[in-house]
Design an enzyme around this catalytic site. Structure first.
Site, PDB file in Angstrom:
ATOM      1  N   HIS A 256       0.846  -1.196   0.000  1.00 30.89           N
ATOM      2  CA  HIS A 256       0.000   0.000   0.000  1.00 30.89           C
ATOM      3  C   HIS A 256       0.872   1.233   0.000  1.00 30.89           C
ATOM      4  O   HIS A 256       1.930   1.244   0.625  1.00 30.89           O
ATOM      5  CB  HIS A 256      -0.918   0.021   1.230  1.00 30.89           C
ATOM      6  N   ASP A 307      -8.083  -5.228  -0.569  1.00 30.03           N
ATOM      7  CA  ASP A 307      -8.508  -6.086  -1.673  1.00 30.03           C
ATOM      8  C   ASP A 307      -8.241  -7.573  -1.431  1.00 30.03           C
ATOM      9  O   ASP A 307      -8.836  -8.415  -2.104  1.00 30.03           O
ATOM     10  CB  ASP A 307      -7.784  -5.672  -2.967  1.00 30.03           C
TER      11      ASP A 307
HETATM   12  C1  ACO Z   1      -7.876  -0.351  -2.876  1.00 30.35           C
HETATM   13  C2  ACO Z   1      -6.483  -0.271  -3.246  1.00 30.35           C
HETATM   14  O1  ACO Z   1      -6.175   0.356  -4.192  1.00 30.35           O
HETATM   15  S1  ACO Z   1      -5.346  -1.060  -2.294  1.00 30.35           S
HETATM   16  C3  ACO Z   1      -4.001  -1.459  -3.416  1.00 30.35           C
HETATM   17  C4  ACO Z   1      -4.441  -2.492  -4.384  1.00 30.35           C
HETATM   18  N1  ACO Z   1      -3.351  -2.886  -5.293  1.00 30.35           N
HETATM   19  C5  ACO Z   1      -2.700  -4.055  -5.165  1.00 30.35           C
HETATM   20  O2  ACO Z   1      -2.957  -4.869  -4.299  1.00 30.35           O
HETATM   21  C6  ACO Z   1      -1.651  -4.314  -6.227  1.00 30.35           C
HETATM   22  C7  ACO Z   1      -0.363  -4.812  -5.614  1.00 30.35           C
HETATM   23  N2  ACO Z   1       0.298  -3.754  -4.898  1.00 30.35           N
HETATM   24  C8  ACO Z   1       1.011  -2.785  -5.533  1.00 30.35           C
HETATM   25  O3  ACO Z   1       1.142  -2.800  -6.768  1.00 30.35           O
HETATM   26  C9  ACO Z   1       1.625  -1.663  -4.725  1.00 30.35           C
HETATM   27  O4  ACO Z   1       1.922  -2.119  -3.424  1.00 30.35           O
HETATM   28  C10 ACO Z   1       0.716  -0.429  -4.659  1.00 30.35           C
HETATM   29  C11 ACO Z   1       0.277   0.008  -6.061  1.00 30.35           C
HETATM   30  C12 ACO Z   1      -0.507  -0.718  -3.836  1.00 30.35           C
HETATM   31  C13 ACO Z   1       1.490   0.708  -3.999  1.00 30.35           C
HETATM   32  O5  ACO Z   1       2.488   1.084  -4.866  1.00 30.35           O
HETATM   33  P1  ACO Z   1       3.724   1.989  -4.419  1.00 30.35           P
HETATM   34  O6  ACO Z   1       3.380   2.828  -3.275  1.00 30.35           O
HETATM   35  O7  ACO Z   1       4.193   2.679  -5.633  1.00 30.35           O
HETATM   36  O8  ACO Z   1       4.736   0.911  -3.893  1.00 30.35           O
HETATM   37  P2  ACO Z   1       5.964   0.387  -4.685  1.00 30.35           P
HETATM   38  O9  ACO Z   1       5.493  -0.241  -5.955  1.00 30.35           O
HETATM   39  O10 ACO Z   1       6.948   1.510  -4.785  1.00 30.35           O
HETATM   40  O11 ACO Z   1       6.491  -0.735  -3.710  1.00 30.35           O
HETATM   41  C14 ACO Z   1       7.636  -0.641  -2.945  1.00 30.35           C
HETATM   42  C15 ACO Z   1       8.418  -1.952  -3.107  1.00 30.35           C
HETATM   43  O12 ACO Z   1       7.609  -3.050  -2.707  1.00 30.35           O
HETATM   44  C16 ACO Z   1       7.372  -3.931  -3.801  1.00 30.35           C
HETATM   45  N3  ACO Z   1       5.974  -4.314  -3.793  1.00 30.35           N
HETATM   46  C17 ACO Z   1       4.925  -3.484  -3.530  1.00 30.35           C
HETATM   47  N4  ACO Z   1       3.803  -4.187  -3.611  1.00 30.35           N
HETATM   48  C18 ACO Z   1       4.126  -5.434  -3.954  1.00 30.35           C
HETATM   49  C19 ACO Z   1       3.369  -6.597  -4.196  1.00 30.35           C
HETATM   50  N5  ACO Z   1       2.061  -6.571  -4.098  1.00 30.35           N
HETATM   51  N6  ACO Z   1       4.016  -7.729  -4.512  1.00 30.35           N
HETATM   52  C20 ACO Z   1       5.386  -7.742  -4.604  1.00 30.35           C
HETATM   53  N7  ACO Z   1       6.146  -6.656  -4.387  1.00 30.35           N
HETATM   54  C21 ACO Z   1       5.525  -5.529  -4.074  1.00 30.35           C
HETATM   55  C22 ACO Z   1       7.697  -3.122  -5.033  1.00 30.35           C
HETATM   56  O13 ACO Z   1       8.102  -3.931  -6.113  1.00 30.35           O
HETATM   57  C23 ACO Z   1       8.814  -2.247  -4.535  1.00 30.35           C
HETATM   58  O14 ACO Z   1       9.992  -3.001  -4.482  1.00 30.35           O
HETATM   59  P3  ACO Z   1      11.388  -2.376  -4.960  1.00 30.35           P
HETATM   60  O15 ACO Z   1      11.612  -1.234  -4.027  1.00 30.35           O
HETATM   61  O16 ACO Z   1      12.336  -3.514  -4.820  1.00 30.35           O
HETATM   62  O17 ACO Z   1      11.183  -1.927  -6.359  1.00 30.35           O
HETATM   63  O1  OAA Z   2      -5.730   4.682  -0.756  1.00 30.63           O
HETATM   64  C1  OAA Z   2      -5.255   4.037  -1.696  1.00 30.63           C
HETATM   65  O2  OAA Z   2      -4.222   4.350  -2.309  1.00 30.63           O
HETATM   66  C2  OAA Z   2      -5.918   2.787  -2.135  1.00 30.63           C
HETATM   67  C3  OAA Z   2      -6.910   2.253  -1.166  1.00 30.63           C
HETATM   68  O3  OAA Z   2      -6.575   1.572  -0.232  1.00 30.63           O
HETATM   69  C4  OAA Z   2      -8.316   2.610  -1.358  1.00 30.63           C
HETATM   70  O4  OAA Z   2      -8.639   3.364  -2.283  1.00 30.63           O
HETATM   71  O5  OAA Z   2      -9.163   2.127  -0.579  1.00 30.63           O
END
Ligand code: ACO
Ligand code: OAA
Length: 370
Positions: A256, A307
Site C-alpha cells: 500500500h 482487496d
Molecule cells: C484499494 C487499493 O487500491 S489497495 C491497493 C491495491 N493494489 C494491489 O494490491 C496491487 C499490488 N500492490 C502494488 O502494486 C503496490 O503495493 C501499490 C500500487 C498498492 C502501492 O504502490 P507503491 O506505493 O508505488 O509501492 P511500490 O510499488 O513503490 O512498492 C515498494 C516496493 O515493494 C514492492 N511491492 C509493492 N507491492 C508489492 C506486491 N504486491 N508484490 C510484490 N512486491 C511488491 C515493489 O516492487 C517495490 O519493491 P522495490 O523497491 O524492490 O522496487
Molecule cells: O488509498 C489508496 O491508495 C488505495 C486504497 O486503499 C483505497 O482506495 O481504498
C-alpha cells in the site's frame, strides 16, 4: 522543478472527509473499526456526504430517496443489452454511468442542492446498473429494484432474483462500509481533478470508475481471486508464491502507498472470510489466503490491503469474480461524491507541473527531407 514519481508524499488538497494518520483510518473522525462493527452502509454514506451520522428521520428520508432513485432509465438498460458480452463489467459500468448523465436533465445544474441530489442518485443507481450488467451478461433479464430494501439487500436481490439471506446481506453491508472512502486514493483524486475544471458530477464519477478499474487499485480484488483460482489448493500455495517472487512479479492484494504496517480494513475482511468458511464447512479459500499472507509477510515484509480478503469473502457469498471491482464502485461512489461536493465548495483547477525530460533545440525538417 523536480518530479516526485507517483506523487508519493505530496499533500495535494485539504479534506475533512476521511483521514489516515499513523495507520488509523477515520471517516469524519469515526474510527473505521467502530463503523465496521456498528454502522450500516446508508449511515456511512450519510456521514461522508453531510458530516454527521443521521438521526432516525434523516436516515429514513435517505433510505426513501435511495429507493426512489434506484430504477434506471429504460434507454440505459437497452444500451447495456447491446454491449459486447465479453467486456469487463468495469468497462461496461464506466460507459453505463456516463450514459446515466444523458437522461438526467439536472446533469449540468451546478447548485449545491442539485449536486447533493445527484450524489444520492448515483449511489442509488450504480447498484442497479451493476446487477443489471451481471444478469445481461448471463443472458438474463435485469430485475428492477425493490422498494424499502437496503443497498446491500437490494443489490443481492437484483443479482439473484430472490430475497437474500441475512448473513450475506450483513457481510456485504460491512464490506461496503469498509470500502466507502479512503482519503486521496487514485480514483477519488481522478474524480476531484475532473470536477475541478467545473465539469459535472457524472464526469467526475466516470473518471473515478476508470481509475478504480486498474489492477494496482480497485481491480486488485479480481486479480487476487484469479490468483487463488490459479493456485487451486492449499498444497500448491508455497510453490506458486515462490515462483511469483522469483520472477519478481507482484502479488495482488499486498502492499500500500500509505499503510506500511498493515491496512486496518483487512482484519475485518479476514475475520469475515474465516466466519463464512466455517459456516459453509469449507475454509479452503480462507486457509489458502492465510498461507499466501504468511509467505508474503515473511519473505517480502508486505501486508494485505483491503482487496486481499475481500476476494474470498465475495466468492464465499456466491458472487462472481467480475463483480468484485464493480462492488467496490457501489461502495466508493459514496466517497467519490462526498469528495466531489467538497471540491466544488472551495474549488481551484488542479493543474500541477511536469519536469521536462525530452529533447530540446529541435528544428523543423520538411517531411520529404526526413
Ligand atoms: C484499494 C487499493 O487500491 S489497495 C491497493 C491495491 N493494489 C494491489 O494490491 C496491487 C499490488 N500492490 C502494488 O502494486 C503496490 O503495493 C501499490 C500500487 C498498492 C502501492 O504502490 P507503491 O506505493 O508505488 O509501492 P511500490 O510499488 O513503490 O512498492 C515498494 C516496493 O515493494 C514492492 N511491492 C509493492 N507491492 C508489492 C506486491 N504486491 N508484490 C510484490 N512486491 C511488491 C515493489 O516492487 C517495490 O519493491 P522495490 O523497491 O524492490 O522496487
Ligand atoms: O488509498 C489508496 O491508495 C488505495 C486504497 O486503499 C483505497 O482506495 O481504498
Amino acid at each position: 522543478m523536480t518530479a516526485t514519481k507517483g506523487l508519493e508524499g505530496i499533500v495535494a488538497t485539504t479534506s475533512s472527509i476521511s483521514s489516515i494518520v499513523d495507520g488509523v483510518l477515520t471517516y469524519r473522525g469515526y474510527d473505521i473499526d467502530d463503523l465496521a462493527e456498528n454502522a450500516t452502509f446508508e449511515e456511512t454514506a450519510y456521514l461522508l456526504w453531510f458530516g454527521n451520522l443521521p438521526t432516525t428521520p434523516e436516515l429514513q428520508a435517505l433510505r426513501r430517496d435511495l429507493s426512489a432513485f434506484a430504477p434506471i432509465p429504460d434507454q440505459v438498460i437497452a444500451q447495456m443489452k447491446l454491449f459486447p458480452k465479453e467486456v469487463s463489467t468495469m468497462a461496461a459500468l464506466r460507459t453505463a454511468v456516463s450514459s446515466l448523465a444523458l437522461y438526467d436533465p439536472a446533469a449540468d445544474d451546478m447548485s449545491r442542492e442539485a449536486n447533493e441530489i445527484k450524489a444520492v442518485k448515483l449511489q442509488a443507481q450504480i447498484p442497479t446498473v451493476v446487477a443489471a450488467l451481471a444478469r445481461i451478461r448471463k443472458g438474463l433479464e435485469p430485475i428492477a429494484p425493490k422498494e424499502g430494501l437496503t443497498i446491500a439487500e437490494n443489490f443481492l436481490y437484483m443479482l439473484w432474483g430472490k430475497q437474500p439471506d441475512v448473513v450475506s446481506v450483513k457481510a456485504l453491508d460491512t464490506a461496503l462500509v469498509l470500502h466507502a472512502d479512503h482519503e486521496l486514493n487514485a480514483s477519488t483524486f481522478a474524480g476531484r481533478v475532473t470536477v475541478a475544471t467545473l465539469s459535472d458530477i457524472y464526469s467526475g464519477v466516470t473518471s473515478a470508475i476508470g481509475a478504480l478499474k486498474g489492477p494496482l487499485h480497485g481491480g486488485a480484488n479480481e486479480a487476487v481471486m484469479k490468483m487463488l483460482e490459479e493456485i487451486g489448493s492449499l498444497d500448491a500455495v508455497e510453490s506458486y508464491v515462490s515462483g511469483k517472487l522469483e520472477r519478481r512479479e507482484k502479488i495482488m492484494g499486498f502492499g500500500h502507498r500509505v499503510y506500511k504496517n498493515g491496512d486496518p480494513r483487512a482484519k475485518h475482511l479476514m475475520k469475515m472470510s474465516r466466519e463464512l468458511g466455517i459456516m459453509k464447512n469449507d475454509t479452503t479459500l480462507y486457509d489458502m489466503s492465510v498461507k499466501v499472507e504468511e509467505l508474503i509477510t515473511s519473505r517480502k515484509g508486505l501486508k494485505p490491503n483491503v482487496d486481499f480478503y475481500s476476494a474470498s469473502v465475495y466468492t464465499q457469498l456466491g458472487i462472481e469474480r467480475e463483480l468484485f471491482t464493480p462492488i467496490f464502485a457501489i461502495s466508493r461512489v459514496s466517497g467519490w461524491t462526498a469528495h466531489i461536493l467538497e471540491q466544488y465548495e472551495d474549488n481551484r483547477i488542479i493543474r500541477p507541473r511536469a519536469e521536462y525530460t525530452g529533447m530540446s533545440e529541435q528544428k523543423y525538417v520538411p517531411v520529404d527531407e526526413r
